[in-house]
Design a protein around this motif. Structure first.
Motif, PDB file in Angstrom:
ATOM      1  N   ILE A  47       0.855  -1.185   0.000  1.00  0.00           N
ATOM      2  CA  ILE A  47       0.000   0.000   0.000  1.00  0.00           C
ATOM      3  C   ILE A  47       0.888   1.230   0.000  1.00  0.00           C
ATOM      4  O   ILE A  47       1.728   1.387   0.893  1.00  0.00           O
ATOM      5  N   GLU A  48       0.732   2.092  -0.978  1.00  0.00           N
ATOM      6  CA  GLU A  48       1.466   3.352  -1.001  1.00  0.00           C
ATOM      7  C   GLU A  48       0.585   4.439  -0.421  1.00  0.00           C
ATOM      8  O   GLU A  48      -0.559   4.625  -0.842  1.00  0.00           O
ATOM      9  N   HIS A  49       1.129   5.149   0.566  1.00  0.00           N
ATOM     10  CA  HIS A  49       0.388   6.216   1.238  1.00  0.00           C
ATOM     11  C   HIS A  49       1.334   7.374   1.502  1.00  0.00           C
ATOM     12  O   HIS A  49       2.329   7.227   2.219  1.00  0.00           O
ATOM     13  N   GLU A  50       1.046   8.500   0.878  1.00  0.00           N
ATOM     14  CA  GLU A  50       1.826   9.728   1.044  1.00  0.00           C
ATOM     15  C   GLU A  50       3.326   9.496   0.895  1.00  0.00           C
ATOM     16  O   GLU A  50       4.137   9.921   1.710  1.00  0.00           O
TER      17      GLU A  50
END
Length: 68
Positions: A47-50
């Motif tokens: 999961i890519e987050h910020e």
């Protein structure tokens, strides 16, 4: 207390937006998705987050663990 004051709350939550505001341009506050739909048979999910990548993994006991 009634949670639906000022918002429409979908209690069935079958892949629909939950607790959303109907005003124009309003973003949903929550949505519902199953882990089966997220993982699609895999054991790990990146999961890519910020700008950061997180790994969500299923354990043998069926629990979920999120690591950075």
């Amino acid at each position: 207390m009634d949670c639906s004051e000022g918002t429409n709350t979908d209690r069935s939550a079958r892949g629909r937006t939950v607790g959303h505001d109907d005003s124009p341009g309003a973003a949903p506050r929550a949505s519902h998705v199953t882990s089966r739909a997220l993982f699609r048979g895999a054991e790990l999910l990146h999961i890519e987050h910020e700008g950061q990548t997180y790994i969500l993994r299923k354990t043998r006991q069926g629990k979920l663990i999120l690591n950075k």
